[in-house]
Design an enzyme around this catalytic site. Structure first.
Site, PDB file in Angstrom:
ATOM      1  CE  LYS A 147      -3.811  -2.515   1.937  1.00 49.64           C
ATOM      2  NZ  LYS A 147      -4.483  -3.103   3.092  1.00 49.64           N
ATOM      3  CD  GLN A 163      -3.788  -4.790   6.151  1.00 53.31           C
ATOM      4  OE1 GLN A 163      -3.792  -3.770   5.477  1.00 53.31           O
ATOM      5  NE2 GLN A 163      -4.229  -5.936   5.696  1.00 53.31           N
ATOM      6  CG  ASP A 192     -10.372  -0.983   4.332  1.00 54.56           C
ATOM      7  OD1 ASP A 192      -9.947  -1.447   3.265  1.00 54.56           O
ATOM      8  OD2 ASP A 192      -9.787  -1.108   5.424  1.00 54.56           O
TER       9      ASP A 192
HETATM   10  N1  GUN Z   1      -7.108  -7.490   5.479  1.00 55.95           N
HETATM   11  C1  GUN Z   1      -7.382  -8.277   4.402  1.00 55.95           C
HETATM   12  N2  GUN Z   1      -8.046  -7.570   3.463  1.00 55.95           N
HETATM   13  C2  GUN Z   1      -8.188  -6.315   3.942  1.00 55.95           C
HETATM   14  C3  GUN Z   1      -8.780  -5.121   3.417  1.00 55.95           C
HETATM   15  O1  GUN Z   1      -9.328  -5.069   2.303  1.00 55.95           O
HETATM   16  N3  GUN Z   1      -8.699  -4.033   4.227  1.00 55.95           N
HETATM   17  C4  GUN Z   1      -8.123  -4.053   5.446  1.00 55.95           C
HETATM   18  N4  GUN Z   1      -8.122  -2.952   6.165  1.00 55.95           N
HETATM   19  N5  GUN Z   1      -7.576  -5.146   5.965  1.00 55.95           N
HETATM   20  C5  GUN Z   1      -7.608  -6.269   5.213  1.00 55.95           C
END
Ligand code: GUN
Length: 295
Positions: free
Chosen positions: A53, A97, A120
Protein backbone atom coordinates in the site's frame (compact mmCIF):
# COMPACT_ATOMS: atom_id res chain seq x y z
CA UNK A 1 -9.97 -25.08 -24.48
CA UNK A 2 -7.55 -23.23 -22.22
CA UNK A 3 -8.91 -20.11 -20.55
CA UNK A 4 -7.74 -16.57 -21.31
CA UNK A 5 -5.85 -15.20 -18.34
CA UNK A 6 -7.14 -11.96 -16.82
CA UNK A 7 -3.98 -10.26 -15.57
CA UNK A 8 -4.58 -8.24 -12.43
CA UNK A 9 -1.08 -6.83 -12.81
CA UNK A 10 -1.96 -5.38 -16.23
CA UNK A 11 -5.37 -4.00 -15.25
CA UNK A 12 -3.91 -2.56 -12.03
CA UNK A 13 -1.08 -0.87 -13.98
CA UNK A 14 -3.67 0.69 -16.32
CA UNK A 15 -5.71 2.13 -13.42
CA UNK A 16 -2.57 3.28 -11.52
CA UNK A 17 -1.42 5.18 -14.62
CA UNK A 18 -4.83 6.93 -14.70
CA UNK A 19 -4.53 7.71 -10.97
CA UNK A 20 -1.00 9.09 -11.33
CA UNK A 21 -2.29 11.63 -13.88
CA UNK A 22 -5.25 12.56 -11.68
CA UNK A 23 -3.05 13.05 -8.61
CA UNK A 24 -0.76 15.41 -10.59
CA UNK A 25 -3.80 17.41 -11.80
CA UNK A 26 -5.28 17.59 -8.27
CA UNK A 27 -1.99 18.80 -6.77
CA UNK A 28 -1.95 21.67 -9.28
CA UNK A 29 -5.39 22.66 -7.93
CA UNK A 30 -4.09 22.50 -4.34
CA UNK A 31 -5.79 19.18 -3.54
CA UNK A 32 -3.42 16.68 -1.89
CA UNK A 33 -4.64 13.10 -1.40
CA UNK A 34 -3.00 11.31 1.53
CA UNK A 35 -3.35 7.84 3.05
CA UNK A 36 -2.92 6.93 6.72
CA UNK A 37 -2.43 3.21 7.39
CA UNK A 38 -2.57 1.74 10.90
CA UNK A 39 -0.80 -1.59 11.44
CA UNK A 40 -1.13 -3.36 14.81
CA UNK A 41 1.41 -6.13 15.41
CA UNK A 42 3.64 -7.88 12.90
CA UNK A 43 1.51 -10.52 11.18
CA UNK A 44 3.65 -11.33 8.09
CA UNK A 45 0.76 -11.20 5.60
CA UNK A 46 -0.42 -7.85 7.03
CA UNK A 47 3.12 -6.41 6.90
CA UNK A 48 3.34 -7.47 3.26
CA UNK A 49 -0.05 -5.84 2.40
CA UNK A 50 0.86 -2.63 4.21
CA UNK A 51 4.21 -2.45 2.38
CA UNK A 52 2.49 -2.74 -0.99
CA UNK A 53 0.00 0.00 0.00
CA UNK A 54 2.90 2.34 0.83
CA UNK A 55 4.72 1.46 -2.40
CA UNK A 56 1.56 1.90 -4.49
CA UNK A 57 0.93 5.35 -2.97
CA UNK A 58 4.48 6.42 -3.73
CA UNK A 59 4.15 5.18 -7.32
CA UNK A 60 1.18 7.45 -8.05
CA UNK A 61 2.76 10.43 -6.27
CA UNK A 62 0.51 10.30 -3.19
CA UNK A 63 1.50 11.00 0.41
CA UNK A 64 1.31 7.94 2.70
CA UNK A 65 2.19 7.29 6.31
CA UNK A 66 2.06 3.95 8.13
CA UNK A 67 1.54 4.10 11.89
CA UNK A 68 2.96 0.90 13.43
CA UNK A 69 1.67 -0.13 16.86
CA UNK A 70 2.79 -3.09 18.99
CA UNK A 71 0.52 -6.18 19.15
CA UNK A 72 -0.25 -5.54 22.85
CA UNK A 73 -1.32 -1.89 22.34
CA UNK A 74 -4.46 -0.91 24.29
CA UNK A 75 -7.68 -0.46 22.30
CA UNK A 76 -7.90 3.14 23.57
CA UNK A 77 -4.50 3.91 22.07
CA UNK A 78 -5.65 2.68 18.65
CA UNK A 79 -8.77 4.86 18.92
CA UNK A 80 -6.57 7.86 19.81
CA UNK A 81 -4.43 7.30 16.72
CA UNK A 82 -7.59 7.13 14.57
CA UNK A 83 -8.92 10.31 16.20
CA UNK A 84 -5.72 12.14 15.21
CA UNK A 85 -5.95 10.85 11.64
CA UNK A 86 -9.66 11.85 11.47
CA UNK A 87 -8.74 15.43 12.43
CA UNK A 88 -5.57 15.80 10.34
CA UNK A 89 -6.28 17.25 6.84
CA UNK A 90 -3.07 15.62 5.49
CA UNK A 91 -5.01 12.35 5.49
CA UNK A 92 -7.92 12.01 3.06
CA UNK A 93 -8.04 8.25 3.59
CA UNK A 94 -7.63 6.05 6.68
CA UNK A 95 -7.20 2.29 6.75
CA UNK A 96 -6.70 -0.02 9.71
CA UNK A 97 -5.14 -3.26 8.52
CA UNK A 98 -7.14 -6.36 9.52
CA UNK A 99 -7.06 -8.75 11.29
CA UNK A 100 -6.56 -7.05 14.67
CA UNK A 101 -5.36 -8.81 17.85
CA UNK A 102 -8.23 -10.42 19.77
CA UNK A 103 -8.31 -7.86 22.61
CA UNK A 104 -9.23 -5.10 20.13
CA UNK A 105 -12.78 -4.84 18.80
CA UNK A 106 -12.79 -4.61 14.98
CA UNK A 107 -16.30 -3.11 15.06
CA UNK A 108 -15.33 -0.40 17.54
CA UNK A 109 -12.22 0.52 15.55
CA UNK A 110 -14.02 0.65 12.19
CA UNK A 111 -16.92 2.64 13.65
CA UNK A 112 -14.39 5.20 14.94
CA UNK A 113 -13.01 6.03 11.49
CA UNK A 114 -14.67 9.09 9.98
CA UNK A 115 -17.00 7.74 7.23
CA UNK A 116 -15.67 10.48 4.88
CA UNK A 117 -12.14 9.05 5.22
CA UNK A 118 -13.09 5.35 5.33
CA UNK A 119 -11.26 4.16 2.20
CA UNK A 120 -11.95 0.49 2.98
CA UNK A 121 -15.69 1.18 2.74
CA UNK A 122 -16.21 -0.90 5.90
CA UNK A 123 -17.92 1.77 8.07
CA UNK A 124 -21.60 0.92 8.68
CA UNK A 125 -22.64 4.27 7.16
CA UNK A 126 -20.82 3.42 3.93
CA UNK A 127 -22.07 -0.18 3.86
CA UNK A 128 -25.61 1.20 4.36
CA UNK A 129 -25.12 3.58 1.44
CA UNK A 130 -23.80 0.70 -0.68
CA UNK A 131 -26.95 -1.35 -0.02
CA UNK A 132 -29.14 1.65 -0.86
CA UNK A 133 -27.21 2.29 -4.09
CA UNK A 134 -25.95 5.72 -2.96
CA UNK A 135 -22.46 6.99 -3.91
CA UNK A 136 -19.88 5.73 -1.39
CA UNK A 137 -16.35 4.28 -1.25
CA UNK A 138 -16.67 0.68 -2.43
CA UNK A 139 -14.79 -2.03 -0.47
CA UNK A 140 -11.51 -2.51 -2.35
CA UNK A 141 -11.36 -6.23 -3.14
CA UNK A 142 -14.94 -6.50 -4.48
CA UNK A 143 -14.48 -3.24 -6.41
CA UNK A 144 -11.29 -4.73 -7.87
CA UNK A 145 -13.21 -7.86 -8.94
CA UNK A 146 -15.81 -5.68 -10.68
CA UNK A 147 -13.07 -3.75 -12.51
CA UNK A 148 -11.37 -6.99 -13.62
CA UNK A 149 -14.65 -8.22 -15.08
CA UNK A 150 -15.53 -4.98 -16.87
CA UNK A 151 -12.03 -4.26 -18.18
CA UNK A 152 -11.61 -7.83 -19.53
CA UNK A 153 -14.82 -7.51 -21.56
CA UNK A 154 -16.94 -9.57 -19.14
CA UNK A 155 -19.56 -7.01 -18.11
CA UNK A 156 -21.69 -8.74 -15.45
CA UNK A 157 -24.95 -7.11 -16.62
CA UNK A 158 -27.61 -9.79 -17.10
CA UNK A 159 -25.19 -12.57 -16.12
CA UNK A 160 -25.57 -15.07 -13.29
CA UNK A 161 -22.76 -14.39 -10.81
CA UNK A 162 -22.22 -17.06 -8.16
CA UNK A 163 -20.18 -15.78 -5.21
CA UNK A 164 -18.69 -18.47 -2.96
CA UNK A 165 -18.13 -16.96 0.49
CA UNK A 166 -20.04 -14.49 2.65
CA UNK A 167 -17.32 -12.49 4.42
CA UNK A 168 -17.87 -8.85 5.33
CA UNK A 169 -14.74 -7.94 3.33
CA UNK A 170 -15.49 -9.75 0.04
CA UNK A 171 -18.60 -11.93 -0.38
CA UNK A 172 -21.31 -9.69 1.09
CA UNK A 173 -20.14 -6.37 -0.41
CA UNK A 174 -19.44 -7.99 -3.81
CA UNK A 175 -23.01 -9.28 -3.96
CA UNK A 176 -24.28 -5.80 -3.02
CA UNK A 177 -22.15 -4.12 -5.73
CA UNK A 178 -23.00 -6.50 -8.57
CA UNK A 179 -26.76 -6.62 -7.91
CA UNK A 180 -27.16 -2.82 -8.18
CA UNK A 181 -29.03 -1.39 -11.15
CA UNK A 182 -25.88 0.38 -12.33
CA UNK A 183 -23.20 0.36 -15.03
CA UNK A 184 -20.82 -2.58 -14.63
CA UNK A 185 -23.32 -4.35 -12.36
CA UNK A 186 -26.99 -5.36 -12.92
CA UNK A 187 -26.18 -9.05 -12.42
CA UNK A 188 -28.28 -11.85 -10.97
CA UNK A 189 -26.29 -12.81 -7.88
CA UNK A 190 -26.28 -16.01 -5.85
CA UNK A 191 -24.22 -16.21 -2.67
CA UNK A 192 -23.22 -19.72 -1.55
CA UNK A 193 -21.53 -20.63 1.69
CA UNK A 194 -20.88 -23.49 4.09
CA UNK A 195 -24.62 -23.69 4.81
CA UNK A 196 -25.27 -25.07 1.30
CA UNK A 197 -25.87 -28.84 1.09
CA UNK A 198 -24.22 -29.09 -2.32
CA UNK A 199 -22.09 -26.11 -3.37
CA UNK A 200 -21.49 -27.55 -6.86
CA UNK A 201 -25.25 -27.45 -7.60
CA UNK A 202 -24.91 -23.66 -7.59
CA UNK A 203 -21.40 -23.22 -9.00
CA UNK A 204 -22.35 -25.22 -12.12
CA UNK A 205 -25.03 -22.63 -12.92
CA UNK A 206 -22.63 -19.67 -12.89
CA UNK A 207 -21.78 -17.52 -15.90
CA UNK A 208 -19.27 -15.83 -13.59
CA UNK A 209 -17.90 -17.70 -10.58
CA UNK A 210 -16.13 -15.85 -7.76
CA UNK A 211 -14.22 -17.97 -5.25
CA UNK A 212 -13.79 -16.16 -1.93
CA UNK A 213 -13.98 -18.82 0.77
CA UNK A 214 -10.38 -18.76 1.96
CA UNK A 215 -9.96 -22.50 1.39
CA UNK A 216 -7.08 -23.55 -0.89
CA UNK A 217 -8.12 -25.18 -4.18
CA UNK A 218 -11.70 -25.71 -2.96
CA UNK A 219 -13.20 -25.08 -6.42
CA UNK A 220 -12.38 -28.14 -8.51
CA UNK A 221 -12.98 -28.70 -12.24
CA UNK A 222 -16.06 -30.92 -11.67
CA UNK A 223 -17.77 -27.91 -9.99
CA UNK A 224 -17.36 -25.65 -13.04
CA UNK A 225 -19.31 -25.51 -16.31
CA UNK A 226 -17.47 -25.17 -19.66
CA UNK A 227 -17.00 -21.47 -20.56
CA UNK A 228 -17.43 -19.99 -17.08
CA UNK A 229 -15.53 -16.82 -16.15
CA UNK A 230 -13.61 -17.68 -12.95
CA UNK A 231 -12.33 -15.05 -10.51
CA UNK A 232 -10.14 -16.35 -7.67
CA UNK A 233 -9.99 -14.10 -4.61
CA UNK A 234 -8.18 -16.65 -2.43
CA UNK A 235 -4.70 -15.92 -1.07
CA UNK A 236 -3.68 -18.97 0.96
CA UNK A 237 -0.14 -19.46 2.24
CA UNK A 238 0.83 -23.13 1.86
CA UNK A 239 4.00 -24.22 3.73
CA UNK A 240 6.62 -25.17 1.11
CA UNK A 241 10.20 -25.85 2.19
CA UNK A 242 11.43 -25.58 -1.42
CA UNK A 243 10.54 -21.84 -1.50
CA UNK A 244 12.83 -19.13 -0.17
CA UNK A 245 10.03 -17.65 1.98
CA UNK A 246 9.00 -21.11 3.22
CA UNK A 247 5.53 -20.93 1.61
CA UNK A 248 3.78 -20.68 -1.73
CA UNK A 249 0.52 -18.91 -2.54
CA UNK A 250 -2.52 -20.89 -3.62
CA UNK A 251 -5.93 -19.56 -4.58
CA UNK A 252 -9.35 -21.00 -3.74
CA UNK A 253 -9.48 -22.49 -7.25
CA UNK A 254 -7.71 -25.65 -8.45
CA UNK A 255 -6.12 -23.53 -11.18
CA UNK A 256 -4.70 -26.10 -13.68
CA UNK A 257 -7.77 -28.29 -14.25
CA UNK A 258 -10.27 -25.41 -13.88
CA UNK A 259 -8.42 -23.29 -16.47
CA UNK A 260 -9.03 -26.11 -19.00
CA UNK A 261 -12.80 -25.50 -18.70
CA UNK A 262 -13.10 -21.76 -17.94
CA UNK A 263 -13.29 -19.11 -20.69
CA UNK A 264 -11.42 -16.57 -18.53
CA UNK A 265 -9.56 -17.04 -15.25
CA UNK A 266 -7.50 -14.95 -12.81
CA UNK A 267 -4.18 -16.36 -11.54
CA UNK A 268 -2.88 -16.33 -7.94
CA UNK A 269 -0.70 -14.37 -7.47
CA UNK A 270 -1.16 -11.60 -10.05
CA UNK A 271 -4.96 -11.65 -10.27
CA UNK A 272 -7.21 -9.99 -7.69
CA UNK A 273 -4.32 -9.15 -5.29
CA UNK A 274 -2.88 -6.14 -7.14
CA UNK A 275 -6.42 -4.82 -7.69
CA UNK A 276 -7.18 -4.53 -3.96
CA UNK A 277 -4.33 -2.07 -3.40
CA UNK A 278 -5.19 -0.21 -6.61
CA UNK A 279 -8.81 0.37 -5.60
CA UNK A 280 -7.61 1.58 -2.19
CA UNK A 281 -5.50 4.21 -3.98
CA UNK A 282 -8.55 5.05 -6.11
CA UNK A 283 -10.75 5.51 -3.01
CA UNK A 284 -8.15 7.77 -1.36
CA UNK A 285 -8.01 10.03 -4.43
CA UNK A 286 -11.83 10.13 -4.69
CA UNK A 287 -12.07 10.91 -0.99
CA UNK A 288 -9.65 13.85 -1.41
CA UNK A 289 -11.93 15.27 -4.11
CA UNK A 290 -15.08 14.83 -2.00
CA UNK A 291 -13.44 16.40 1.09
CA UNK A 292 -12.20 19.40 -0.96
CA UNK A 293 -15.75 20.02 -2.13
CA UNK A 294 -16.98 20.20 1.49
CA UNK A 295 -14.63 23.05 2.41
N1 GUN B 1 -7.11 -7.49 5.48
C1 GUN B 1 -7.38 -8.28 4.40
N2 GUN B 1 -8.05 -7.57 3.46
C2 GUN B 1 -8.19 -6.32 3.94
C3 GUN B 1 -8.78 -5.12 3.42
O1 GUN B 1 -9.33 -5.07 2.30
N3 GUN B 1 -8.70 -4.03 4.23
C4 GUN B 1 -8.12 -4.05 5.45
N4 GUN B 1 -8.12 -2.95 6.16
N5 GUN B 1 -7.58 -5.15 5.96
C5 GUN B 1 -7.61 -6.27 5.21
Amino acid sequence: MAAKIISGNEVAAEIRAELKERVAELKEKGIFPGLGVVLVGEDPASVSYVTSKAKGSQEIGMFEETIRLPADVAEDEVLKVIDNLNKDPKFTGILVQLPLPEHISVEKVINYISPEKDVDGFHPVNLGKLLRGEPCPLPCTPHGVQQLLVRSGNDPSGKHVVVCGRSNIVGKPLAAILMQKAKGANAVVTVVHTGAKDISYYTKQADILVAAMGRPQAITADMVREGTVVIDVGVNRIPDASKKKGFRLAGDVDYGPVSEKASFITPVPGGVGPMTVTMLLYNTVESAIRLSQQQ
